[in-house]
Write an enzyme that holds these catalytic residues in place. Sequence first.
Site: not given
Length: 429
Positions: A68, A92, A104, A188, A219, A356
């Site tokens: 992810k 993470k 990624k 985030t 963001n 997510s």
Amino acid sequence: MSKDIYQDALKQLDRAAQHSHAEPETIERLRHPQTALEMSIPVRMDDGSLKIFKGYRVRHNDSRGPTKGGIRFHPDVSLSEVKALAFWMSLKCAVVGIPYGGGKGGVIVDPKSLSRLELERLSRGFIEQAVDFIGPLKDIPAPDVYTNAMIMGWMMDEYSKITRTYNPGVITGKPISMGGSLGRDDATGRGAYYCIKELEKKRGWNPSEITVAVQGFGNAGQHVASLLHADGYKIVAVSDSQGAIYRKEGFDVPSLVHAKQSTRKVQPVYCEGTVCEGIPADHITNEELIELDVDVLIPAALENVITTDNAENVKAKVIVEAANGPITADADPILEKNNILVIPDILANAGGVTVSYFEWVQNKNGYYWSLEDVQSKLHNIMRSAFNEVYNIMQEKNIHMRTAAYALAVNRLADAIHAQGTHSYFAEIS
Ligand code: GLU
């Protein structure tokens, strides 16, 4: 600073390894991303010419679940950077205990130089090349630097078209109308804010006395600044790629957000209704912002902004890494020596991937949650991850990053160990 960002990231792993219960061979496994895809994406430009863009997708480790992580569109993207970002995603997801590995993606492009249609062709082209590499149970992309819900929508649509199935769970951070989750847009920044609120309790802070500088007003930066401002924190400096502004008395953050969204620049203005007035502020550089005498510094843009060149000059008491990798591995010990607490990226910015995960769960079930549900579930996860890491830091008397890595590596090691054959040989010998 090491030029190779992935090698730099591995130094942090080596530092944490001794504080985890992982076998040396597990650490060795984590040093190597599982698979990497390099792609060439042909895009028909508006003037009729054909341009080929280079893109990458890396799956670092899928022991804890499908991989992810976001897709970044930026001129400085490199394979080494995408590998580092995928590696951090593995850690993470493990720190906050969500069932994913790390992945990624990135494309070398300046998205600001593309028209809407060119951007759409590039986004769809990425999926065309990556279609066999990704999937709802394999590898699930999301937004990252300079990608957003609109781009995720195009990508999910392209994947669904190619596979001839409605497949919202292949990507997260989508528009709400295409199966996105409420609360993903500010997740985030909100996750970083929840970490700061936990620290506030531990340090007995009165928000109105706490000064904050935010480097990067995208963001993550905009949302963490807005949430802190609403609680009375003094946001004295913000920046974007063009420069920074400073005001001792603090800024009215909603006005800054309004100015940024309407002009694409950070500008010190005060808006009432539709009337905006300029207010005085000092114009400083991004580098000066990093060295401001503030209580909390929030790097919320790109990697490598605090290095051995400027770490000694950082005066903030706390750094909250809303960005991925803003501090190089060699700068970390300097900050530690100067008693600066760093809430590390793999914890501080984990709110994005956590929501997510909620989006993916909702897509799988076809049942959608209220904003209150999303935010309270996010709060619970961030609160307990923060406290777990904080307690390890205190028990072992180690840096908070090392504590977060140790916790993550332990969780990864347990999964790798359970799947592996190491114990057969340990019993024999
Ligand atoms: N790009 C974000 C990150 O670095 C979010 C990833 C995701 O939502 O999968 O954490």
